[in-house]
Design a protein around this motif. Structure first.
Motif, PDB file in Angstrom:
ATOM      1  N   MET A  44      -5.869   0.969  -0.033  1.00 56.93           N
ATOM      2  CA  MET A  44      -6.575   1.693   0.998  1.00 56.93           C
ATOM      3  C   MET A  44      -7.322   2.857   0.341  1.00 56.93           C
ATOM      4  SD  MET A  44      -5.109   1.335   4.508  1.00 56.93           S
ATOM      5  CE  MET A  44      -4.896  -0.322   5.045  1.00 56.93           C
ATOM      6  N   THR A  45      -8.188   3.441   1.109  1.00 60.90           N
ATOM      7  CA  THR A  45      -9.019   4.511   0.585  1.00 60.90           C
ATOM      8  C   THR A  45      -9.017   5.701   1.539  1.00 60.90           C
ATOM      9  OG1 THR A  45     -11.228   5.012  -0.233  1.00 60.90           O
ATOM     10  CG2 THR A  45     -11.088   3.518   1.632  1.00 60.90           C
ATOM     11  N   VAL A  46      -9.770   6.725   1.206  1.00 61.65           N
ATOM     12  CA  VAL A  46      -9.840   7.896   2.069  1.00 61.65           C
ATOM     13  C   VAL A  46     -10.582   7.561   3.347  1.00 61.65           C
ATOM     14  CG1 VAL A  46      -9.768   9.469   0.119  1.00 61.65           C
ATOM     15  CG2 VAL A  46     -11.974   8.750   1.020  1.00 61.65           C
ATOM     16  N   GLY A  47     -10.349   8.339   4.397  1.00 61.46           N
ATOM     17  CA  GLY A  47     -11.033   8.132   5.660  1.00 61.46           C
ATOM     18  C   GLY A  47     -10.095   8.308   6.833  1.00 61.46           C
ATOM     19  N   VAL A  48     -10.524   7.797   7.986  1.00 59.57           N
ATOM     20  CA  VAL A  48      -9.766   7.917   9.225  1.00 59.57           C
ATOM     21  C   VAL A  48      -9.017   6.615   9.477  1.00 59.57           C
ATOM     22  CG1 VAL A  48      -9.928   8.304  11.710  1.00 59.57           C
ATOM     23  CG2 VAL A  48     -11.463   9.511  10.164  1.00 59.57           C
ATOM     24  N   TYR A  49      -7.747   6.760   9.853  1.00 61.46           N
ATOM     25  CA  TYR A  49      -6.899   5.602  10.098  1.00 61.46           C
ATOM     26  C   TYR A  49      -6.142   5.759  11.409  1.00 61.46           C
ATOM     27  CZ  TYR A  49      -7.676   4.258   5.309  1.00 61.46           C
ATOM     28  OH  TYR A  49      -8.275   3.884   4.143  1.00 61.46           O
ATOM     29  N   GLU A  50      -5.930   4.649  12.078  1.00 63.69           N
ATOM     30  CA  GLU A  50      -4.997   4.612  13.189  1.00 63.69           C
ATOM     31  C   GLU A  50      -3.649   4.242  12.583  1.00 63.69           C
ATOM     32  OE1 GLU A  50      -4.193   2.373  17.422  1.00 63.69           O
ATOM     33  OE2 GLU A  50      -5.413   1.378  15.918  1.00 63.69           O
ATOM     34  N   LEU A  51      -2.658   5.084  12.795  1.00 69.68           N
ATOM     35  CA  LEU A  51      -1.334   4.846  12.231  1.00 69.68           C
ATOM     36  C   LEU A  51      -0.358   4.499  13.344  1.00 69.68           C
ATOM     37  CD1 LEU A  51      -0.995   7.896   9.821  1.00 69.68           C
ATOM     38  CD2 LEU A  51      -1.900   5.630   9.298  1.00 69.68           C
ATOM     39  N   THR A  52       0.503   3.541  13.068  1.00 61.56           N
ATOM     40  CA  THR A  52       1.635   3.272  13.933  1.00 61.56           C
ATOM     41  C   THR A  52       2.872   3.688  13.151  1.00 61.56           C
ATOM     42  OG1 THR A  52       0.501   1.399  14.946  1.00 61.56           O
ATOM     43  CG2 THR A  52       2.885   1.512  15.243  1.00 61.56           C
ATOM     44  N   LEU A  53       3.606   4.648  13.700  1.00 56.70           N
ATOM     45  CA  LEU A  53       4.836   5.124  13.076  1.00 56.70           C
ATOM     46  C   LEU A  53       5.995   4.463  13.799  1.00 56.70           C
ATOM     47  CD1 LEU A  53       3.901   8.894  12.951  1.00 56.70           C
ATOM     48  CD2 LEU A  53       3.580   7.195  11.165  1.00 56.70           C
ATOM     49  N   ARG A  54       6.842   3.760  13.058  1.00 53.21           N
ATOM     50  CA  ARG A  54       7.954   3.018  13.660  1.00 53.21           C
ATOM     51  C   ARG A  54       9.278   3.554  13.126  1.00 53.21           C
ATOM     52  NH1 ARG A  54       7.080  -2.828  12.803  1.00 53.21           N
ATOM     53  NH2 ARG A  54       5.601  -2.552  14.486  1.00 53.21           N
ATOM     54  N   ALA A  55      10.143   3.970  14.056  1.00 51.47           N
ATOM     55  CA  ALA A  55      11.472   4.479  13.715  1.00 51.47           C
ATOM     56  C   ALA A  55      12.426   3.299  13.527  1.00 51.47           C
ATOM     57  CB  ALA A  55      11.980   5.395  14.822  1.00 51.47           C
ATOM     58  N   PRO A  56      13.535   3.519  12.842  1.00 53.73           N
ATOM     59  CA  PRO A  56      14.501   2.432  12.621  1.00 53.73           C
ATOM     60  C   PRO A  56      15.038   1.810  13.920  1.00 53.73           C
ATOM     61  CG  PRO A  56      14.994   4.261  11.165  1.00 53.73           C
ATOM     62  CD  PRO A  56      13.922   4.736  12.112  1.00 53.73           C
ATOM     63  N   PRO A 115      -8.210  12.994   3.283  1.00 48.71           N
ATOM     64  CA  PRO A 115      -9.369  13.392   2.487  1.00 48.71           C
ATOM     65  C   PRO A 115      -9.365  12.830   1.072  1.00 48.71           C
ATOM     66  CG  PRO A 115      -7.843  15.214   2.687  1.00 48.71           C
ATOM     67  CD  PRO A 115      -7.318  14.102   3.554  1.00 48.71           C
ATOM     68  N   ASN A 116      -8.159  12.460   0.581  1.00 50.76           N
ATOM     69  CA  ASN A 116      -8.072  11.853  -0.749  1.00 50.76           C
ATOM     70  C   ASN A 116      -6.773  11.040  -0.840  1.00 50.76           C
ATOM     71  OD1 ASN A 116      -5.893  13.631  -1.688  1.00 50.76           O
ATOM     72  ND2 ASN A 116      -7.479  15.214  -1.757  1.00 50.76           N
ATOM     73  N   GLU A 117      -6.669  10.256  -1.883  1.00 52.23           N
ATOM     74  CA  GLU A 117      -5.530   9.348  -2.048  1.00 52.23           C
ATOM     75  C   GLU A 117      -4.214  10.104  -2.245  1.00 52.23           C
ATOM     76  OE1 GLU A 117      -3.534   5.747  -2.059  1.00 52.23           O
ATOM     77  OE2 GLU A 117      -5.563   6.221  -1.431  1.00 52.23           O
ATOM     78  N   GLN A 118      -4.254  11.268  -2.873  1.00 48.06           N
ATOM     79  CA  GLN A 118      -3.039  12.052  -3.092  1.00 48.06           C
ATOM     80  C   GLN A 118      -2.433  12.503  -1.758  1.00 48.06           C
ATOM     81  OE1 GLN A 118      -3.565  15.405  -5.649  1.00 48.06           O
ATOM     82  NE2 GLN A 118      -1.454  16.075  -5.468  1.00 48.06           N
ATOM     83  N   VAL A 119      -3.264  12.929  -0.831  1.00 47.25           N
ATOM     84  CA  VAL A 119      -2.786  13.349   0.492  1.00 47.25           C
ATOM     85  C   VAL A 119      -2.184  12.156   1.231  1.00 47.25           C
ATOM     86  CG1 VAL A 119      -3.517  14.222   2.751  1.00 47.25           C
ATOM     87  CG2 VAL A 119      -4.387  15.279   0.660  1.00 47.25           C
ATOM     88  N   ARG A 120      -2.838  11.011   1.141  1.00 42.37           N
ATOM     89  CA  ARG A 120      -2.345   9.792   1.788  1.00 42.37           C
ATOM     90  C   ARG A 120      -0.971   9.407   1.249  1.00 42.37           C
ATOM     91  NH1 ARG A 120      -2.500   4.791   0.004  1.00 42.37           N
ATOM     92  NH2 ARG A 120      -2.058   3.159   1.477  1.00 42.37           N
ATOM     93  N   GLN A 121      -0.832   9.403  -0.069  1.00 45.84           N
ATOM     94  CA  GLN A 121       0.443   9.041  -0.693  1.00 45.84           C
ATOM     95  C   GLN A 121       1.545  10.024  -0.316  1.00 45.84           C
ATOM     96  OE1 GLN A 121       1.318   6.338  -2.345  1.00 45.84           O
ATOM     97  NE2 GLN A 121      -0.735   5.488  -2.077  1.00 45.84           N
ATOM     98  N   ASP A 122       1.225  11.315  -0.239  1.00 43.74           N
ATOM     99  CA  ASP A 122       2.208  12.323   0.150  1.00 43.74           C
ATOM    100  C   ASP A 122       2.660  12.098   1.591  1.00 43.74           C
ATOM    101  OD1 ASP A 122       3.716  14.754  -0.431  1.00 43.74           O
ATOM    102  OD2 ASP A 122       2.365  15.719   1.014  1.00 43.74           O
TER     103      ASP A 122
END
Length: 54
Positions: A1-13, A25-32
């Motif tokens: 994946m790359t930088v940009g806007v994403y729709e995220l689905t967060l799923r709890a256990p 804004p960058n891959e480091q922020v995404r990975q964090d």
């Protein structure tokens, strides 16, 4: 994946889900973000939104 806007689905256990939008804004922020979500036991499903060019 790359930088940009994403729709995220967060799923709890326990199966609960929440959808949200996120801008990475960058891959480091995404990975964090993904690392921190995993530490809290969340599964993150990323769906790219069209026109993700920065």
């Amino acid at each position: 994946m790359t930088v940009g806007v994403y729709e995220l689905t967060l799923r709890a256990p326990d199966g609960r889900e929440r959808r949200t939008l996120a801008w990475f804004p960058n891959e480091q922020v995404r990975q964090d973000y993904l690392r921190r979500a995993a530490q809290r036991g969340l599964e993150v499903i990323e769906n790219s939104i069209d026109n993700n060019s920065v």
